[in-house]
Design an enzyme around this catalytic site. Structure first.
Site, short mmCIF file in Angstrom:
data_model
loop_
_atom_site.label_atom_id
_atom_site.label_comp_id
_atom_site.label_asym_id
_atom_site.label_seq_id
_atom_site.Cartn_x
_atom_site.Cartn_y
_atom_site.Cartn_z
N LYS A 22 11.70 6.42 -2.14
CA LYS A 22 10.82 7.55 -2.48
C LYS A 22 9.97 7.91 -1.26
O LYS A 22 9.87 9.09 -0.89
CB LYS A 22 9.92 7.18 -3.65
CG LYS A 22 8.78 8.16 -3.91
CD LYS A 22 7.90 7.74 -5.07
CE LYS A 22 6.86 6.74 -4.71
NZ LYS A 22 5.69 7.27 -3.99
N ARG A 92 0.23 13.32 -4.53
CA ARG A 92 -0.53 13.35 -3.27
C ARG A 92 0.36 13.73 -2.10
O ARG A 92 -0.05 14.43 -1.18
CB ARG A 92 -1.16 11.97 -3.04
CG ARG A 92 -1.77 11.82 -1.67
CD ARG A 92 -2.34 10.46 -1.45
NE ARG A 92 -2.66 10.21 -0.07
CZ ARG A 92 -3.73 10.68 0.55
NH1 ARG A 92 -4.58 11.43 -0.12
NH2 ARG A 92 -3.97 10.41 1.82
N CYS A 116 -1.62 9.30 -7.65
CA CYS A 116 -2.06 8.13 -8.40
C CYS A 116 -3.56 7.91 -8.21
O CYS A 116 -4.11 8.20 -7.17
CB CYS A 116 -1.33 6.91 -7.87
SG CYS A 116 0.27 6.72 -8.60
N ARG A 121 -8.58 9.46 -2.24
CA ARG A 121 -7.38 9.64 -1.40
C ARG A 121 -7.66 10.78 -0.42
O ARG A 121 -7.11 11.84 -0.50
CB ARG A 121 -6.16 9.95 -2.28
CG ARG A 121 -5.82 8.89 -3.29
CD ARG A 121 -5.37 7.57 -2.70
NE ARG A 121 -4.14 7.61 -1.94
CZ ARG A 121 -2.92 7.55 -2.49
NH1 ARG A 121 -2.80 7.52 -3.79
NH2 ARG A 121 -1.84 7.57 -1.74
N ASP A 305 1.84 -1.74 -1.79
CA ASP A 305 2.61 -1.30 -2.96
C ASP A 305 3.22 -2.48 -3.71
O ASP A 305 3.52 -2.36 -4.90
CB ASP A 305 3.73 -0.33 -2.54
CG ASP A 305 3.16 0.97 -2.03
OD1 ASP A 305 3.93 1.75 -1.43
OD2 ASP A 305 1.95 1.21 -2.20
N ARG A 397 8.00 8.04 -11.59
CA ARG A 397 7.80 8.65 -10.27
C ARG A 397 8.59 7.90 -9.20
O ARG A 397 8.97 8.47 -8.18
CB ARG A 397 6.32 8.64 -9.88
CG ARG A 397 5.43 9.41 -10.80
CD ARG A 397 4.01 9.41 -10.34
NE ARG A 397 3.89 9.94 -8.98
CZ ARG A 397 2.71 10.12 -8.38
NH1 ARG A 397 1.60 9.81 -8.99
NH2 ARG A 397 2.66 10.61 -7.16
C1 EPZ Z 1 1.76 6.11 1.60
O1 EPZ Z 1 0.63 6.77 1.05
C2 EPZ Z 1 2.65 5.79 0.42
N1 EPZ Z 1 3.05 7.01 -0.26
C3 EPZ Z 1 1.91 4.88 -0.56
O2 EPZ Z 1 2.83 4.53 -1.60
C4 EPZ Z 1 1.49 3.61 0.17
O3 EPZ Z 1 0.73 2.80 -0.72
C5 EPZ Z 1 0.63 3.97 1.40
O4 EPZ Z 1 1.38 4.89 2.25
C6 EPZ Z 1 0.25 2.75 2.22
O5 EPZ Z 1 1.41 2.09 2.63
C7 EPZ Z 1 4.03 7.77 0.30
O6 EPZ Z 1 4.55 7.47 1.35
C8 EPZ Z 1 4.43 9.01 -0.46
P1 EPZ Z 1 -2.09 6.11 3.88
P2 EPZ Z 1 -0.44 7.51 2.02
O7 EPZ Z 1 -2.37 7.45 4.41
O8 EPZ Z 1 0.26 8.15 3.13
C9 EPZ Z 1 -6.79 6.09 3.69
C10 EPZ Z 1 3.57 4.25 -3.81
O9 EPZ Z 1 3.21 3.51 -4.72
N2 EPZ Z 1 -6.69 7.43 4.28
O10 EPZ Z 1 -1.42 5.10 4.75
O11 EPZ Z 1 -1.33 8.30 1.16
C11 EPZ Z 1 -6.31 6.07 2.24
O12 EPZ Z 1 -7.36 6.45 1.37
C12 EPZ Z 1 2.53 4.95 -2.95
O13 EPZ Z 1 4.78 4.48 -3.50
C13 EPZ Z 1 -7.85 8.06 4.72
O14 EPZ Z 1 -8.94 7.53 4.63
O15 EPZ Z 1 -1.23 6.22 2.55
C14 EPZ Z 1 -5.91 4.65 2.04
O16 EPZ Z 1 -7.07 3.88 1.74
C15 EPZ Z 1 1.11 4.61 -3.38
N3 EPZ Z 1 -7.76 9.32 5.23
C16 EPZ Z 1 -5.37 4.23 3.41
O17 EPZ Z 1 -5.90 5.19 4.35
C17 EPZ Z 1 -6.55 9.96 5.34
O18 EPZ Z 1 -6.51 11.11 5.85
C18 EPZ Z 1 -3.86 4.24 3.49
O19 EPZ Z 1 -3.45 5.54 3.25
C19 EPZ Z 1 -5.39 9.31 4.90
C20 EPZ Z 1 -5.47 8.03 4.37
#
Ligand code: EPZ
Length: 436
Positions: A22, A92, A116, A121, A305, A397
């Site tokens: 995904k 998201r 989620c 986020r 995850d 999802r």
């Molecule tokens: C990706 O989400 C994945 N989703 C998530 O999988 C996964 O948990 C996450 O990466 C971490 O590995 C997809 O790829 C579609 P991040 P993403 O940006 O990109 C903070 C699942 O269950 N952050 O690496 O949203 C954020 O709040 C899903 O398959 C900021 O502060 O993750 C979080 O605390 C859940 N500002 C951390 O960074 C930003 O602009 C990691 O977020 C972006 C993120």
């Protein structure tokens, strides 16, 4: 909404094929709008998030077709640059359209993304990266209007190796004039997959999988063709299910390297794991032992995850384990339901202390997010008696044919249609029977 009925304690035996990832296919589908042409995405999983993404593509003017896990996206005509709030709220990862849409049309309007409930986020790192490339942002009520007549390659220093922000920057930089370097980039395997797809479109991208990615922008791109990697979190889910319920299962397509910390944890807990280039074999005979503290971290650390899912497996075992969830602020949604089964879990901020209990009992369980829902299934498969799991809209999802695969492995799991859906089906049958 549907629910699962699970009667636990059946060992799991056999083999299951791991579907496409995904978190790889979503940014790749967003990338298809970079070019006027028909891109072909193979090993595309049958997931509600994928169909939500297809609806966004169609809203933007693309023609999307789907056959036997092959999705074809004809992005010749992009007629819209605003992603409607309803579609943004669905998930998201719709924020991933920002970079590609601006790259293709010079503008994009989005509302704040949904997804989620894993805590706040934000998308500040996405915004900061795109601003570096020359994109302007203006808030317009609940919408964000983004514009860039021309983007220019720059050095982007990410404050945090955000997966989504890295992907957005890669997608946008493909059309920037000059070279872009992304420093402190996320190193997840899904980023490497996105690089593979972009290269299939003729993009010049190097370094994915490391913390520094170089994109040589301004090349004329063409439609791409790519086969998505197997889903490593789905792999970790089946491994945890076998670990908790005991048995011996072959995971075809599973790539141990992409979930090494999870495999190491399950081996320390007492599982036997072998692998070759094509599959992973896992065997579990005894209740899992406690293991060293598990810190979630960006790749190649323990994947956040997999935290809820592995927690469930260990909660069904013996011995104690401490989890420290460092990525998201609200990723212990599974704990209340696990406690209703008799799990002994104390949460203290980012920490969760798990004292295994091999005598969990089936209970009424509710999923509040995707991986928390999968975690409840893992626990129910190991518990004594019947569990009902609601909130399947979250689980759908990210998991394709989950109940069929688990049934094939020997699990006693049934998907029960919600009363409303049964009535609707019944009414339909009655109407048909009456010649309506
Ligand atoms: C990706 O989400 C994945 N989703 C998530 O999988 C996964 O948990 C996450 O990466 C971490 O590995 C997809 O790829 C579609 P991040 P993403 O940006 O990109 C903070 C699942 O269950 N952050 O690496 O949203 C954020 O709040 C899903 O398959 C900021 O502060 O993750 C979080 O605390 C859940 N500002 C951390 O960074 C930003 O602009 C990691 O977020 C972006 C993120």
């Amino acid at each position: 909404m549907d629910s699962y009925l699970v009667n636990g304690k059946n060992p799991l035996n056999g083999s299951v094929s791991i579907h496409g990832a995904k978190n790889s296919v979503l940014p790749i589908l967003a990338g298809t709008i970079l070019v006027k042409g028909k891109s072909v995405i193979r090993n595309c999983p049958n997931l509600s998030d994928v169909f939500a993404t297809a609806r966004i593509l169609e809203h933007l003017g693309c023609v999307v077709s789907w056959e036997d896990s092959v999705m074809t996206v004809d992005a010749t005509d992009i007629t819209e640059t605003k992603i409607p709030e309803s579609l943004m709220q669905e998930m998201r990862s719709s924020v991933l359209f920002l970079g590609a849409l601006i790259a293709r049309t010079g503008e994009a309007t989005i509302s704040c993304p949904g997804g989620c409930e894993l805590g706040p986020r934000p998308i500040d790192l996405h915004v900061k990266s795109l601003k570096r490339l020359g994109v302007t942002f203006e808030e317009d009520g609940d919408n964000i209007r983004c514009k860039a007549r021309q983007m220019y390659g720059r050095k982007i220093m990410l404050d945090f190796p955000s997966v989504g922000a890295t992907e957005n920057a890669m997608l946008a930089a493909c059309s920037a004039k000059g070279n872009t370097i992304i420093c402190n980039a996320a190193r997840e395997p899904e980023i490497v997959d996105l690089q593979g797809f972009l290269r299939s479109m003729g993009a010049k991208v190097w370094g994915a999988g490391s913390n520094t990615i170089l994109i040589e922008g301004g090349h004329l791109l063409h439609a791409g063709e790519y086969s998505v990697m197997p889903d490593r979190i789905v792999t970790a889910t089946y491994m945890s299910a076998v670990a908790a319920a005991t048995g011996e299962v072959e995971l075809i397509g599973g790539d141990l390297q992409t979930i090494a910390p999870v495999a190491a944890t399950l081996i320390e807990a007492g599982c036997q794991i072998q692998s070759d280039r094509k599959k992973i074999c896992i065997e579990s005979k005894f209740p899992l032992k406690g293991v060293r503290p598990i810190y979630t971290a960006p790749y190649p650390g323990f994947p956040t995850d997999a935290q809820p899912i592995v927690m469930s497996a260990l909660a069904c075992g013996v011995g104690s384990t401490v989890f420290i969830e460092s990525i998201f602020t609200n990723r212990y949604s599974q704990v209340d339901s696990l406690r209703r089964m008799g799990a002994a879990i104390q949460v203290d901020g980012k920490k969760a202390h798990v004292n295994g209990n091999p005598f969990l009992k089936g209970a009424q369980l509710e999923a509040y997010d995707l991986r928390g829902g999968a975690a409840l299934i893992v626990a129910a498969l190991s518990a004594e008696g019947e569990s009902e799991i609601t909130g399947l809209q979250f689980i759908d999802r990210g998991y394709e044919k989950l109940e069929e695969n688990l049934q094939f492995l020997g699990a006693d799991i049934k998907r029960i249609k919600s009363e409303a859906e049964v009535n609707a089906l019944f009414d339909l049958d009655v109407v048909k029977a009456l010649g309506g």
